[in-house]
Design a protein around this motif. Structure first.
Motif, short mmCIF file in Angstrom:
data_model
loop_
_atom_site.label_atom_id
_atom_site.label_comp_id
_atom_site.label_asym_id
_atom_site.label_seq_id
_atom_site.Cartn_x
_atom_site.Cartn_y
_atom_site.Cartn_z
N PHE A 51 0.84 -1.19 0.00
CA PHE A 51 0.00 0.00 0.00
C PHE A 51 0.88 1.24 0.00
O PHE A 51 2.04 1.18 0.39
CB PHE A 51 -0.88 0.04 1.25
N GLY A 57 -3.98 -1.09 5.98
CA GLY A 57 -5.18 -0.93 6.81
C GLY A 57 -5.26 -1.72 8.08
O GLY A 57 -6.23 -1.62 8.80
N GLY A 58 -4.27 -2.55 8.40
CA GLY A 58 -4.39 -3.41 9.57
C GLY A 58 -5.31 -4.58 9.27
O GLY A 58 -5.63 -4.86 8.12
N THR A 59 -5.78 -5.22 10.34
CA THR A 59 -6.70 -6.33 10.13
C THR A 59 -7.84 -6.21 11.13
O THR A 59 -7.94 -5.22 11.84
CB THR A 59 -5.96 -7.67 10.26
N GLY A 60 -8.70 -7.21 11.16
CA GLY A 60 -9.85 -7.14 12.05
C GLY A 60 -9.51 -7.62 13.45
O GLY A 60 -8.43 -8.12 13.71
N GLY A 61 -10.45 -7.44 14.36
CA GLY A 61 -10.27 -7.92 15.72
C GLY A 61 -11.61 -7.89 16.41
O GLY A 61 -12.55 -7.25 15.93
N ILE A 62 -11.71 -8.62 17.52
CA ILE A 62 -12.98 -8.62 18.26
C ILE A 62 -12.70 -8.60 19.75
O ILE A 62 -11.73 -9.21 20.22
CB ILE A 62 -13.84 -9.85 17.85
N GLY A 63 -13.49 -7.88 20.48
CA GLY A 63 -13.30 -7.83 21.93
C GLY A 63 -13.73 -6.47 22.46
O GLY A 63 -14.21 -5.63 21.70
N ILE A 71 -3.16 -5.67 22.64
CA ILE A 71 -3.81 -6.97 22.79
C ILE A 71 -2.85 -8.15 22.69
O ILE A 71 -3.13 -9.23 23.15
CB ILE A 71 -4.98 -7.16 21.79
N MET B 345 -15.71 -15.24 15.16
CA MET B 345 -14.77 -14.20 14.73
C MET B 345 -13.42 -14.47 15.41
O MET B 345 -13.39 -14.88 16.58
CB MET B 345 -15.28 -12.84 15.20
N HIS B 346 -12.35 -14.23 14.71
CA HIS B 346 -11.04 -14.42 15.31
C HIS B 346 -10.66 -13.21 16.17
O HIS B 346 -11.01 -12.09 15.83
CB HIS B 346 -9.98 -14.62 14.22
N LYS B 347 -9.96 -13.50 17.26
CA LYS B 347 -9.53 -12.38 18.12
C LYS B 347 -8.78 -11.33 17.29
O LYS B 347 -9.03 -10.14 17.40
CB LYS B 347 -8.62 -12.93 19.25
N VAL B 348 -7.85 -11.82 16.48
CA VAL B 348 -7.18 -10.93 15.54
C VAL B 348 -7.25 -11.57 14.17
O VAL B 348 -6.95 -12.74 14.02
CB VAL B 348 -5.71 -10.70 15.93
N GLY B 349 -7.69 -10.82 13.17
CA GLY B 349 -7.78 -11.37 11.82
C GLY B 349 -9.21 -11.37 11.34
O GLY B 349 -10.11 -10.91 12.05
N LEU B 350 -9.42 -11.85 10.13
CA LEU B 350 -10.76 -11.84 9.55
C LEU B 350 -11.19 -13.25 9.18
O LEU B 350 -10.38 -14.04 8.72
CB LEU B 350 -10.77 -10.97 8.28
N LEU B 429 -16.49 -5.24 17.21
CA LEU B 429 -15.36 -5.35 16.27
C LEU B 429 -14.43 -4.15 16.40
O LEU B 429 -14.85 -3.07 16.83
CB LEU B 429 -15.88 -5.41 14.83
N PHE B 430 -13.19 -4.36 16.03
CA PHE B 430 -12.26 -3.23 15.97
C PHE B 430 -11.18 -3.51 14.93
O PHE B 430 -11.03 -4.64 14.47
CB PHE B 430 -11.63 -2.94 17.34
N VAL B 431 -10.48 -2.44 14.56
CA VAL B 431 -9.36 -2.58 13.63
C VAL B 431 -8.10 -2.80 14.46
O VAL B 431 -7.83 -2.05 15.39
CB VAL B 431 -9.18 -1.31 12.77
N THR B 432 -7.37 -3.84 14.12
CA THR B 432 -6.12 -4.12 14.83
C THR B 432 -4.96 -3.48 14.08
O THR B 432 -4.83 -3.65 12.87
CB THR B 432 -5.86 -5.64 14.89
N MET B 461 -10.81 -0.70 6.34
CA MET B 461 -9.89 -1.84 6.44
C MET B 461 -10.42 -3.02 5.63
O MET B 461 -9.68 -3.65 4.87
CB MET B 461 -9.73 -2.20 7.92
N THR B 465 -8.93 -5.36 2.15
CA THR B 465 -8.58 -6.78 2.14
C THR B 465 -9.29 -7.53 1.01
O THR B 465 -8.99 -8.69 0.77
CB THR B 465 -8.99 -7.47 3.46
#
Lengths: 384, 582
Positions: A51, A57-63, A71, B345-350, B429-432, B461, B465
């Motif tokens: 890029f 852009g980073g990646t996704g996460g949950i929590g 984290i 959903m994965h803790k980190v990742g998609l 959800l959040f962006v890591t 984000m 991807t």
């Protein structure tokens, strides 16, 4: 489906046809000490990679963590620090060998066997086979197994009441074809002793640049050669890095990628090798090989600490091979009259003569580093 | 036994699953084929994109060999795989217990329904790809036999064509008919769509006259037929608006150019049509091979663009249908374990399964409550938004229409920013982000942290991807000069530069052949790259978030001539970004 040999042959033909070779060999760790080699091919395409700076852009996460909250953390030891991998950059490319290394290894295999391979306690099956009268069949076969047949006759006659244990007589015995045991030619796996291989690399500050490149290339060739020679899974490898202290890293990838660090104490690397050999009692069951690469600089300039450790190693190892790559204009080489301090104390110790079978040293200049010279060095280290 | 049809008992269970699936509105063919397969056999067809009949290619053999070696150390159990073909084919692991197979049947039916109804697959709806691949495989096999000792050239052509199989003009193929129609109706579309609207906007035409024109046009068409009516209508228009003729010509020219430029992005077709080397009688066989590779690329193209939608849809239906299946009772615990493995959903990742599933559920809920209307969209108050419920119950209908019309990009951008914010918040959800730091002892470490919890950032984000092949077209003005000049339109990402030399070498061969171990075709690629200053980690760390970090953006041309490749920079731009953005 083509076999791997056919595929590698096809890969060689590519060069004659005007194209680059495609097959690479990748080493992947499968357990703490075991690494396997697999062939890989990357199909090239015009695809998006990096890029624009600042835009990845980073990646996704949950929590439920707050913005900014950390984290997870991971150590970058063993990875080229400060240069995170770019998006689209293939991470596996760092620890793959070009297939021309496969050719070099093939040539080495033709000329060189593992030096001084000894029979050790624990043996494991290999992928090679031998043919032997090892299988037994009842009723038909190639050679009668007399002992087993006799036992069978006795057992069957006892059951039939034809044989009195208190007064045995062979006259009344019934002997049928079905009681005869035969030995038959069968395919048997060959068993071999395992090998433990130590790769020791000096990653002190003075190793920056070409000495590191040379050592890494030579150790890559030796590593690939060992893997091919011994077959998958028969080599246990230990990877040790030292500057003024020594540490073990878990795999070849980390070993190759580690960046230079502080000052130099060769003895620390050797000491760790001896410690592992003792703790795991490797000398009993394993053929031991130790390969060390350094620029010949050592704070322990007389080898007072290193030489006793070397002596310990050569007593248990089948081969210890040391490459010394000295920079052309090194303070240390001048001080020792053109030779590095490590080379100097090895010479003084007389071990190169006393333990000629077990110990090899290959000094070279960093300006000499090229593939031919690397192969020459490797050959010198592994010749009987 | 490596591959066998499922037994009678399992087949009848599958038929029961089909009945339940039809009841809820899934649409799929009556005939489907289910096979049981061993893990090892699956390793053999994995490199072929799970299509066992795909043409033989040595790269697949290498992949199968390494797959087998890896499997010795890391055995794993794939649950299922589905092939989009007529009749649809699915594979099942040979050690699945019956309840897992039932649960997978539902998942598979979701996929089949998606393949058969989503418009991105419209060109494969009635395609027996399995059979077509088999006949293509035979064509290639025969070519190899005919060429004898020279058969490796077949593999070179496959290899070099595969390097371009993502540049095959997928959208033109997909919507070609609609676009052609648009060109045919250019005059009507231009008059009502652009020209008169502009007149209205400029005050030169009354809105009522505009509407009158519509009525008049329809009247003429009814009286004199489609063609005749149009002629009569425009006879007047041309006299009334003198500039209309010229503007229409310009519009038509633009459309032509658009069509040409689209053609010029289908690099494989362009090569087949324009390469002097390929069009020599002795090399025509290569075009046959390239055609097969191109068709295969087109076949896989929609799957790459609908991963989130497709997996989400299949996951939605396995949950909905299996939970009502009688197999569910007594397997609740095991099901919840397997299901969460797929859809968590994965803790980190998609995870496309999880993301797709959650989006469908969220949108379904919104449509059930009638929230896709202006009054809800204009609501600012959080409490009122939460309570808003028109009880329309149109959720199912709504997601069925999404599965028909969208691909992943449209799907993740479907909701308004505000609604997407709600989606992100509801699902935590959040962006890591990741950054590199030095720890107390000066050793480097990588730290993952919560970069943003904002919906817009999460969506941004996600967009990055998604599958998106580069936009690359051929400069047609240079074709006459026997040069194949590719232009990469920069969209914020450079190409993977390590791969460029390989692709250009293959292109050069397909464009001009090879002689004395050198590829002969003259080919170039214009693209954009960046150069970042090599800073030490300490220096990088020392910079504050507000410090500028400078880099260069360069337009470069890779040129391959007489087998030699060189890179030239044609334009350099100095750029700056805040350190915090890195």
């Amino acid at each position: 489906m083509e076999t791997l040999e056919e595929l590698l042959e096809r890969d060689k033909q590519r060069v004659k046809d005007g194209f680059k070779r495609k097959i690479k060999i990748m080493s992947i760790p499968v357990s703490e000490k075991k690494v396997i080699n697999i062939p890989i091919v990357h199909e090239s395409k015009l695809i998006h990679g990096q890029f624009e700076p600042g835009e990845s852009g980073g990646t996704g996460g949950i929590g439920d963590e707050e913005e900014g909250e950390v984290i997870h953390e991971e150590s970058l030891e063993g990875e080229a620090a400060g240069e995170p991998r770019e998006a689209g950059e293939d991470p596996s490319d760092d620890h793959v060998l070009d297939s021309d290394v496969v050719d070099i290894v093939d040539d080495l295999l033709k000329e060189h066997k593992l030096p001084h391979l000894k029979e050790k306690g624990k043996k494991v099956p290999t992928n090679e086979y031998t043919y032997d009268l090892s299988q037994v069949f009842k009723g038909a076969g190639q050679v009668v197994d007399k002992g087993r047949t006799l036992r069978q006759i006795v057992k069957d006659n006892l059951a039939m009441g034809k044989l009195d244990p208190d007064d045995p007589s062979t006259e009344d015995l019934l002997v049928a074809q079905s009681m005869k045991w035969y030995r038959v030619m069968g395919r048997e796996k060959k068993f071999t002793s395992k090998a433990a291989v130590f790769f020791v690399r000096d990653y002190s500050g003075s190793m920056i640049g070409s000495p590191t490149i040379g050592v890494v290339a030579q150790h890559q060739i030796i590593y690939a050669w060992l893997m091919r020679q011994y077959g998958q899974g028969l080599v246990e490898s230990y990877f040790i890095l030292h500057d003024s202290s020594a540490k073990e890293v878990s795999n070849f990838d980390a070993y190759l990628r580690a960046r230079v660090a502080g000052g130099t104490k060769v003895a620390e690397g050797y000491r760790l090798v001896n410690k592992i050999i003792e703790e795991k009692n490797l000398a009993k069951d394993y053929n031991i090989y130790v390969f060390h690469g350094t620029d010949g600089d050592d704070w322990d300039s007389t080898g007072a600490e290193a030489i006793p450790e070397v002596e310990k190693i050569v007593h248990v190892a089948n081969r210890m091979g040391v490459t010394i790559i000295t920079p052309d204009a090194s303070f240390y080489t001048k001080a020792a009259g053109g030779k590095s301090v490590v080379e100097e104390y090895f010479n003084k110790s007389g071990f190169l003569q006393t333990y000629h079978k077990e110990l090899r040293l290959f000094p070279m200049k960093d300006s000499q580093i090229n593939m031919d010279m690397n192969i020459k060095a490797v050959k010198a280290l592994i010749t009987e | 036994m490596e591959i066998r049809l499922i037994d009678k008992e399992e087949k009848s269970r599958m038929e029961c699953c089909k009945e339940s699936a039809r009841e809820v509105g899934l649409v799929f063919p009556d005939e489907t084929l289910e096979y049981v397969i061993t893990n090892r056999a699956l390793l053999g067809i994995k490199p072929k994109g799970m299509v066992p009949t795909l043409y033989d290619f040595w790269v697949h053999d290498v992949q199968a060999i390494s797959g087998n070696i890896k499997y010795d150390y890391y055995p794993h159990n794939p649950y299922e795989t589905v092939i989009n073909t007529m009749a649809p084919i699915s594979f099942y692991n040979d050690n699945n217990p019956p309840w897992i197979n039932t649960f997978i049947f539902y998942h598979v039916l979701g996929h089949i329904d998606f393949f058969r109804n989503n418009i991105y697959y419209q060109n494969t709806h009635d395609d027996d790809f399995y059979g077509r691949a088999l006949s293509d495989k035979r064509v290639i096999k025969n070519l190899r036999t005919e060429m004898g000792a020279e058969r490796r050239w077949v593999d070179y052509v496959i290899e070099f064509s595969r390097q371009l199989d993502n540049l095959v003009g997928f959208h033109r193929e997909l919507f070609g008919k609609e676009l052609a129609q648009k060109r045919e109706n250019a005059r009507v579309e231009f008059y009502f769509g652009e020209f008169s609207r502009k007149l209205v906007a400029e005050g030169r035409m009354k809105l009522s006259d505009y509407l009158e024109d519509f009525k008049l046009f329809n009247k003429y068409e009814a009286e004199y037929g489609k063609k005749g009516g149009e002629e009569i209508f425009f006879r007047d228009i041309i006299q009334k608006y003198l500039e209309f003729g010229d503007l229409l010509e310009k519009k038509k020219k633009d459309l032509e150019e658009h069509r040409d430029s689209e053609k010029r992005t289908d690099i494989l077709s362009l090569l087949m049509n324009n390469s002097a080397f390929l069009n020599k009688a002795k090399n025509r066989w290569a075009k046959k091979v390239m055609g097969i590779v191109r068709d295969t690329g087109l076949y896989f193209a929609p799957q790459m663009r609908t991963q989130i939608m497709n997996e989400g849809w299949a996951s939605y239906w396995h949950q909905e249908l299996f939970m009502k299946d009688k197999m569910m009772s007594s397997n609740e615990f095991a099901f919840s374990k397997v299901d969460s493995g797929v859809t968590a959903m994965h803790k980190v990742g998609l995870n496309p399964y999880a993301l797709g599933l959650r989006l469908y559920r969220f949108i379904e809920d919104m449509a059930d409550k009638g929230r896709f209307n202006l009054s809800y969209q204009n609501l600012k108050d959080e409490e009122q938004r939460k309570k808003f419920d028109l009880k329309e119950g149109k959720g199912r209908e709504h997601i069925f229409s999404l599965r028909r019309n969208l691909d992943d990009r449209l799907f993740v951008n479907y909701l308004s920013d505000r609604d997407f914010e709600d989606f992100v918040r509801k699902n935590h959800l959040f962006v890591t982000g990741a950054r590199i730091l030095l720890d107390n002892s000066g050793r480097p470490k990588r730290q993952y942290y919560v970069k943003s919890r904002k919906g817009v950032d999460y969506r941004k984000m996600l967009n990055k991807t998604l599958y998106h092949p580069p936009f690359i077209r051929v400069d047609s003005s240079k074709l006459a000069n026997e040069e194949l000049y590719l232009i990469h339109e920069f969209e914020g990402r450079s190409l993977v530069t390590q791969m460029i030399p390989d692709v250009l070498t293959g292109l050069s061969y397909l464009w001009g052949g090879v002689k004395d171990g050198k590829v002969k075709g003259k080919v170039s690629l214009e693209t954009t790259e960046f150069e970042l200053p090599r800073k030490s980690l300490e220096e990088f760390q020392a910079a504050g978030d507000d410090d500028d970090i400078a880099y260069q953006e360069m337009r470069v041309v890779y040129k391959l001539e007489d087998g030699n490749i060189e890179k030239k920079t044609v334009k350099t731009e100095e750029k700056k970004k805040k350190r915090g953005d890195f």
